[in-house]
Write an enzyme that holds these catalytic residues in place. Structure first.
Site, PDB file in Angstrom:
ATOM      1  N   PRO A   2       0.836  -1.209   0.000  1.00 20.19           N
ATOM      2  CA  PRO A   2       0.000   0.000   0.000  1.00 20.19           C
ATOM      3  C   PRO A   2       0.868   1.254   0.000  1.00 20.19           C
ATOM      4  O   PRO A   2       1.761   1.387   0.827  1.00 20.19           O
ATOM      5  CB  PRO A   2      -0.794  -0.105   1.304  1.00 20.19           C
ATOM      6  N   GLU A   3       0.604   2.140  -0.948  1.00 21.52           N
ATOM      7  CA  GLU A   3       1.337   3.406  -1.029  1.00 21.52           C
ATOM      8  C   GLU A   3       0.457   4.501  -0.419  1.00 21.52           C
ATOM      9  O   GLU A   3      -0.684   4.246  -0.043  1.00 21.52           O
ATOM     10  CB  GLU A   3       1.646   3.720  -2.502  1.00 21.52           C
TER      11      GLU A   3
END
Ligand SMILES: [Zn+2]
Length: 271
Positions: A2-3
């Protein structure tokens, strides 16, 4: 992984379900996350009201009437809002069970996620205190980037991916922002002119802003972060497009390894 845009989407997704609710029970099913979850957390959190949810870098802070929860999704974590009676699945590690009858459930196969708690200013927590500004904040701009990169001999791509300079600029977004700003990733940070720093700061804001917008539209009642890039594939100019034609000039996109990460760029559009 997840960014920042996926974390922002998760925070926005869970916020309306959590804010104003009381924690009926916090159930930890697996304490062995990236750091062990404190044994006293369930008793401490019980019956506290949730006053807000916000993101800082790639952390989600859940503000409580007497402190905060500091959470990270790690490499593979996701959060779901479910009826509290929903049967647990493998890799469901904790539940924040609400007075509404719903639960915030954290699933993380690789267990690199984390859950901390405390009181006072969460900003001075060791995980947060050395972080640079948020890329979408006003304090992050061309002036700041120019000032902070003077005397820095490190490659500009590695500089903008360093969370002491600015948080949340992952590999995809660094590559895409440098393309949009017309700057080669291997240039040394202090070789950038002021006008290039202005362009790069603007490109970082635009790429992340666009990704957050998509994250917000593709995820509805399912609030999660399964590692999908926030940008649609067709909107990527360089990332994972080695050998394909540059969308701007037609030249083949180049690939190289920089700091153990893949870097993609156009040899003619980026200088
Ligand atoms: Zn090009």
């Amino acid at each position: 992984m997840p960014e920042l845009p996926e974390v922002e989407t998760t925070a926005r997704g869970i916020m309306p379900h959590l804010t104003g609710r009381w924690i009926r029970r916090l159930a930890v099913h697996e304490r062995r996350l990236r750091w062990p979850v404190a044994a006293n957390l369930p008793r401490w959190a019980k019956d506290q009201q949730i006053t807000g949810v916000r993101r800082r870098a790639k952390y989600i802070v859940v503000d409580l009437e007497r402190g905060w929860l500091l959470t990270h999704l790690g490499m593979s974590g996701s959060m779901l809002i479910l009826p509290a009676s929903t049967a647990r699945e493998t890799h469901d590690h904790y539940d924040v069970i609400l007075d509404s009858g719903w639960t915030l459930r954290f699933n993380d196969p690789r267990r690199f996620g984390s859950l901390h708690h405390g009181t006072g200013d969460v900003g001075i927590h060791p995980l947060l205190r050395d972080l640079g500004p948020e890329p979408l904040d006003r304090s992050f701009d061309g002036d700041y980037l120019h000032y902070m990169t003077r005397g820095k001999r490190v490659a500009i791509k590695l500089a903008i991916m360093n969370s002491h300079l600015v948080v949340g600029v992952g590999n995809i977004y660094a590559s895409e922002a440098l393309f949009r700003a017309g700057i080669r990733p291997e240039r040394t940070a202090d070789s950038l002119e002021h006008v290039e720093c202005v362009a790069l700061a603007a490109a970082i804001k635009s790429v992340l802003g666009m990704a957050i917008e998509h994250g917000g539209t593709t995820l509805r009642d399912y609030v999660g972060a399964g590692g999908e890039p926030g940008l649609f594939r067709q909107e990527l100019f360089v990332y994972e497009r080695a050998g394909e034609a540059c969308r701007q000039c037609g030249a083949a996109i180049k690939h190289k390894v920089q700091g153990q990460r893949s870097t993609y760029f156009c040899g003619s559009c980026q200088r």
